[in-house]
Every structure is written in structure tokens, then in C-alpha cells.
Design a protein around this motif. Sequence first.
Motif, mmCIF file in Angstrom:
data_model
loop_
_atom_site.group_PDB
_atom_site.id
_atom_site.type_symbol
_atom_site.label_atom_id
_atom_site.label_comp_id
_atom_site.label_asym_id
_atom_site.label_seq_id
_atom_site.Cartn_x
_atom_site.Cartn_y
_atom_site.Cartn_z
ATOM 1 N N LEU A 10 0.787 -1.233 -0.009
ATOM 2 C CA LEU A 10 0.014 -0.039 0.019
ATOM 3 C C LEU A 10 0.804 1.207 0.004
ATOM 4 O O LEU A 10 1.639 1.613 1.116
ATOM 5 C CB LEU A 10 -0.913 -0.002 1.245
ATOM 6 C CG LEU A 10 -1.655 -1.210 1.243
ATOM 7 C CD1 LEU A 10 -2.575 -1.096 2.745
ATOM 8 C CD2 LEU A 10 -2.472 -1.985 0.282
ATOM 9 N N GLY A 11 1.246 1.843 -1.086
ATOM 10 C CA GLY A 11 2.196 2.824 -1.337
ATOM 11 C C GLY A 11 3.251 2.272 -2.545
ATOM 12 O O GLY A 11 3.568 1.180 -2.344
ATOM 13 N N ALA A 12 3.330 3.312 -3.148
ATOM 14 C CA ALA A 12 4.246 2.814 -4.458
ATOM 15 C C ALA A 12 5.283 3.840 -4.734
ATOM 16 O O ALA A 12 5.522 4.465 -5.791
ATOM 17 C CB ALA A 12 3.452 2.541 -5.627
ATOM 18 N N SER A 14 9.523 5.503 -3.202
ATOM 19 C CA SER A 14 10.854 5.178 -3.425
ATOM 20 C C SER A 14 10.942 3.852 -2.600
ATOM 21 O O SER A 14 11.588 2.864 -3.164
ATOM 22 C CB SER A 14 11.986 6.013 -2.809
ATOM 23 O OG SER A 14 11.603 7.179 -3.001
ATOM 24 N N MET A 15 10.603 3.729 -1.554
ATOM 25 C CA MET A 15 10.621 2.469 -0.600
ATOM 26 C C MET A 15 9.994 1.385 -1.057
ATOM 27 O O MET A 15 10.597 0.252 -1.211
ATOM 28 C CB MET A 15 10.381 2.626 0.988
ATOM 29 C CG MET A 15 11.142 1.803 1.768
ATOM 30 S SD MET A 15 12.957 1.959 1.810
ATOM 31 C CE MET A 15 13.098 0.008 1.302
ATOM 32 N N ALA A 16 8.860 1.416 -1.563
ATOM 33 C CA ALA A 16 8.200 0.375 -2.000
ATOM 34 C C ALA A 16 8.958 -0.136 -3.458
ATOM 35 O O ALA A 16 9.172 -1.389 -3.495
ATOM 36 C CB ALA A 16 6.549 0.670 -2.561
ATOM 37 N N ASN A 38 -1.424 2.363 -4.771
ATOM 38 C CA ASN A 38 -1.344 4.007 -4.311
ATOM 39 C C ASN A 38 -2.544 4.393 -4.029
ATOM 40 O O ASN A 38 -3.616 3.972 -4.546
ATOM 41 C CB ASN A 38 -0.066 4.771 -4.878
ATOM 42 C CG ASN A 38 -0.545 5.168 -6.251
ATOM 43 O OD1 ASN A 38 -1.730 4.994 -6.734
ATOM 44 N ND2 ASN A 38 0.584 5.654 -6.977
ATOM 45 N N ALA A 73 3.359 1.268 3.040
ATOM 46 C CA ALA A 73 4.603 1.900 2.503
ATOM 47 C C ALA A 73 4.309 3.360 2.135
ATOM 48 O O ALA A 73 4.850 3.911 1.184
ATOM 49 C CB ALA A 73 5.211 1.194 1.372
ATOM 50 N N PRO A 76 4.376 8.351 7.109
ATOM 51 C CA PRO A 76 3.641 8.181 8.377
ATOM 52 C C PRO A 76 2.570 8.665 8.449
ATOM 53 O O PRO A 76 1.386 8.216 9.189
ATOM 54 C CB PRO A 76 5.112 8.435 9.254
ATOM 55 C CG PRO A 76 6.208 8.343 8.600
ATOM 56 C CD PRO A 76 5.901 8.599 7.140
ATOM 57 N N ASN A 124 16.255 -0.107 4.064
ATOM 58 C CA ASN A 124 16.738 1.176 3.379
ATOM 59 C C ASN A 124 16.476 0.915 1.810
ATOM 60 O O ASN A 124 16.325 -0.138 1.592
ATOM 61 C CB ASN A 124 18.144 1.695 4.090
ATOM 62 C CG ASN A 124 19.106 0.742 3.884
ATOM 63 O OD1 ASN A 124 19.405 0.134 2.785
ATOM 64 N ND2 ASN A 124 20.082 0.739 4.658
HETATM 65 N N1 LIG Z 1 12.694 6.323 1.556
HETATM 66 C C1 LIG Z 1 13.428 5.703 2.351
HETATM 67 O O1 LIG Z 1 14.815 5.769 2.236
HETATM 68 C C2 LIG Z 1 12.764 5.049 3.405
HETATM 69 C C3 LIG Z 1 11.535 4.960 3.588
HETATM 70 N N2 LIG Z 1 10.717 4.510 4.660
HETATM 71 C C4 LIG Z 1 9.541 4.644 5.197
HETATM 72 O O2 LIG Z 1 8.823 4.465 3.795
HETATM 73 C C5 LIG Z 1 7.491 5.008 3.683
HETATM 74 C C6 LIG Z 1 7.388 5.565 2.245
HETATM 75 O O3 LIG Z 1 8.501 6.428 2.120
HETATM 76 P P1 LIG Z 1 8.866 6.904 0.433
HETATM 77 O O4 LIG Z 1 8.851 5.736 -0.433
HETATM 78 O O5 LIG Z 1 10.084 7.268 0.542
HETATM 79 O O6 LIG Z 1 7.806 7.922 0.116
HETATM 80 P P2 LIG Z 1 7.141 8.225 -1.084
HETATM 81 O O7 LIG Z 1 6.565 9.617 -0.912
HETATM 82 O O8 LIG Z 1 8.098 8.187 -2.279
HETATM 83 O O9 LIG Z 1 5.936 7.316 -1.360
HETATM 84 C C7 LIG Z 1 4.770 7.203 -0.581
HETATM 85 C C8 LIG Z 1 3.613 6.244 -1.384
HETATM 86 O O10 LIG Z 1 2.577 6.280 -0.789
HETATM 87 C C9 LIG Z 1 1.200 6.453 -1.457
HETATM 88 N N3 LIG Z 1 0.260 6.691 -0.420
HETATM 89 C C10 LIG Z 1 0.069 7.738 0.199
HETATM 90 N N4 LIG Z 1 -1.010 7.709 1.061
HETATM 91 C C11 LIG Z 1 -1.325 6.150 0.876
HETATM 92 C C12 LIG Z 1 -2.694 5.546 1.417
HETATM 93 N N5 LIG Z 1 -3.415 5.900 2.279
HETATM 94 N N6 LIG Z 1 -2.603 4.061 0.622
HETATM 95 C C13 LIG Z 1 -1.529 3.641 -0.216
HETATM 96 N N7 LIG Z 1 -0.772 4.679 -0.757
HETATM 97 C C14 LIG Z 1 -0.499 5.784 -0.127
HETATM 98 C C15 LIG Z 1 1.748 7.640 -2.295
HETATM 99 O O11 LIG Z 1 1.062 7.904 -3.397
HETATM 100 C C16 LIG Z 1 3.151 7.262 -2.708
HETATM 101 O O12 LIG Z 1 3.242 6.255 -3.687
HETATM 102 C C17 LIG Z 1 7.694 6.279 4.822
HETATM 103 O O13 LIG Z 1 6.818 6.001 5.698
HETATM 104 C C18 LIG Z 1 9.338 6.123 5.415
HETATM 105 O O14 LIG Z 1 9.203 6.563 6.803
HETATM 106 C C19 LIG Z 1 11.524 3.698 5.413
HETATM 107 C C20 LIG Z 1 12.790 3.261 5.283
HETATM 108 C C21 LIG Z 1 13.542 4.042 4.565
#
Ligand SMILES: NC(=O)C1=CN([C@@H]2O[C@H](COP(=O)(O)OP(=O)(O)OC[C@H]3O[C@@H](n4cnc5c(N)ncnc54)[C@H](O)[C@@H]3O)[C@@H](O)[C@H]2O)C=CC1
Length: 281
Positions: A10-12, A14-16, A38, A73, A76, A124
Motif C-alpha cells: 500500500l504505497g508505491a 521510493s521505498m516500495a 497507491n 509503504a 507516516p 533502506n
Molecule cells: N525512502 C526511504 O529511504 C525509506 C522510507 N521509509 C518509510 O517508507 C515510507 C514511504 O517512504 P517513501 O517511499 O520514501 O515515500 P514516497 O513519498 O516516495 O511514497 C509514498 C507512497 O505512498 C502512497 N500513498 C500515500 N497515502 C497512501 C494510502 N493511504 N494508501 C496507499 N498509498 C498511499 C503515495 O501515493 C506514494 O506512492 C515512509 O513512511 C518512510 O518512513 C523507511 C525506510 C527508508
Amino acid sequence: MLANKTIAFLGAGSMAESMISGVMTAGKMSPDRVFVTNRSNADRLEEIHDKYGVSAMPQSELPFEEIDLFILAMKPKGAEEALRSIKDKLNPGQVILSVLAGITTEFMEDHLNPGQQVVRVMPNTSSMIQESATAVVAGKNTSMANVELVKELLECMGEVYIIDEDQMDVFTGLAGSGPAYFYYLMENMERVGVQKGMDEETVRKIVAQTIFGAAKMVLEKEEAPTSLREKVTSPNGTTASGLEALRRYNGGEAITQAVEHAAKRSKEISEELEEGALVTS
Ligand SMILES: NC(=O)C1=CN([C@@H]2O[C@H](COP(=O)(O)OP(=O)(O)OC[C@H]3O[C@@H](n4cnc5c(N)ncnc54)[C@H](O)[C@@H]3O)[C@@H](O)[C@H]2O)C=CC1
Ligand SMILES: O=C(O)[C@@H]1CCC=N1
């Protein structure tokens, strides 16, 4: 075990994507058992589908009952809404895994039905090339078999460490955010090389190989960084001069503060979520 399971991100972001890349490269799961959703960006879903072959669709179209493991994903601040959206559709055997900084297992359990199995992990972005350092903490209802399943999944993305939840904030400061500190270091080293007339592409490789070699020495020689540093440092030589500058400019303190601040922010995110006061992140 993993091969006959079905997972949904759920979320697409960088991390996903990094995790999907790791899992697909490991070849332990068929792409038709990996779903990604997403909130609204259809182009991004199409991009992930085209790159990795996984099934990408809006959350409303997920084959909910078939999914063994849901991976949160999103950022927060979206956690509460996401948990609410799945809470009453879940059966007790399904596991919710979160990669979100600052989201505790207790927070997830409190926002799901009693007995629901949850796991908190901190990977990471090096998951992309199967070189993550990932921490795992299981919630109070999670079976050993499901902890093993999560471990097997995360091992597709790199090394896995089972830690206590009170270490998750510092782990996030060290390893979740950690790659960014090394990229920052590399950006700065690269800039000096370029300023001194070196070709940018070449200097980038030289800096990356230097960091890679140093990390590999620590891992393969099982020798402490202090001792390895001493072996580089000749009396009155170039390294001694470089290290003296690092100390003079408080390099050690800067690194300490980076980890401490990231860990503190992880804890703050937990507190702000509990209070319903998280604005960004
Ligand atoms: N980027 C990193 O290096 C790391 C990130 N994280 C955690 O991973 C999570 C995501 O980070 P990123 O991928 O960097 O963020 P991002 O902003 O690149 O991706 C977030 C994704 O979540 C989607 N989204 C938002 N609300 C949603 C919902 N209710 N249901 C489904 N999808 C939803 C967005 O459309 C987007 O695809 C954060 O919570 C972060 O704390 C953890 C470890 C490392
Ligand atoms: O910056 C963040 O909050 C996320 C968590 C760890 C790495 N990126």
C-alpha cells in the motif's frame, strides 16, 4: 514458504519500489503474487508494473482475501487512514507489515481489530540491489511462523536484524536514513575531485569504490573501524593531515548529531502520531 504467499504494497514510492526490486531480483516470488497500490497516481502504478511485472491497481481492486501480507509503504502521516481503510476487511491470519518511520507495533495494534498480527520493519533504499540493512520487530500477536515469513521476504532485500522495539529509533537513524549520510559524504568528496580538475564520472566511481572497499574491509576482515583507520594513517602523512582537518571541523560530532537527530525525529513522529499532531512526514 514465501513462494506460495501473496503480498500487497500500500504505497508505491521510493521505498516500495526498492523492496519490489529486491524481491523480484531474488526470484523467490512470482510477480503475479506481488500487488502494488497507491492512493491516486495511475502513471506511477503503470511504471512499476512495466518495470517489475507485478500487478498494480487501485486499493479497491485488490483481491483482499488472497493476500497474506500487507505492506504499509506510505508516509507516516497516512498510516492511520490506511489502517482504517483495511481494518474491517482483514482476517486474523493476515499480517500487516509497516516500513514507516516512527510507527510502533502498539500504534498499529491499537488501530486494528484485537489479535491482528503486525510487524514493524526498517529497511533502506539499498533493498533495490539486495544490500539493505533491515531491522524487524514483531507485534505481540504475531506468530513465529509469520516472523520467519517476513524474515524470508526481507532477506530478498539484504541483511536482516531482529531487534528490540526500543532500538528502532536509533536503528532508523543509523541504517534507515544512513544511506543519505554516505551520499552526502560522496557528494562532497566528488565536488573536491571535480574542482581539482577530475572528470565527474570518473571521480564518482573512485569515491564509490573507496567507500565500498572500506565497508567491505569491515565486513570481511571483521576488524574494527578504529584499527583499520590506524592502518591507513602514516605518521605525519596525508591521512593524518586529513583526519586532523576532520577533527578540527568537528566531523565526528557532525556524524554523531546526524544519527542522534534522525533517531530523535523517529521518536517524535511516534509521539506526534499518538497525539494526532503529525503535520508532515
Ligand atoms: N525512502 C526511504 O529511504 C525509506 C522510507 N521509509 C518509510 O517508507 C515510507 C514511504 O517512504 P517513501 O517511499 O520514501 O515515500 P514516497 O513519498 O516516495 O511514497 C509514498 C507512497 O505512498 C502512497 N500513498 C500515500 N497515502 C497512501 C494510502 N493511504 N494508501 C496507499 N498509498 C498511499 C503515495 O501515493 C506514494 O506512492 C515512509 O513512511 C518512510 O518512513 C523507511 C525506510 C527508508
Ligand atoms: O526520511 C525518512 O523519514 C525516511 C525514514 C528512513 C529513511 N527515510
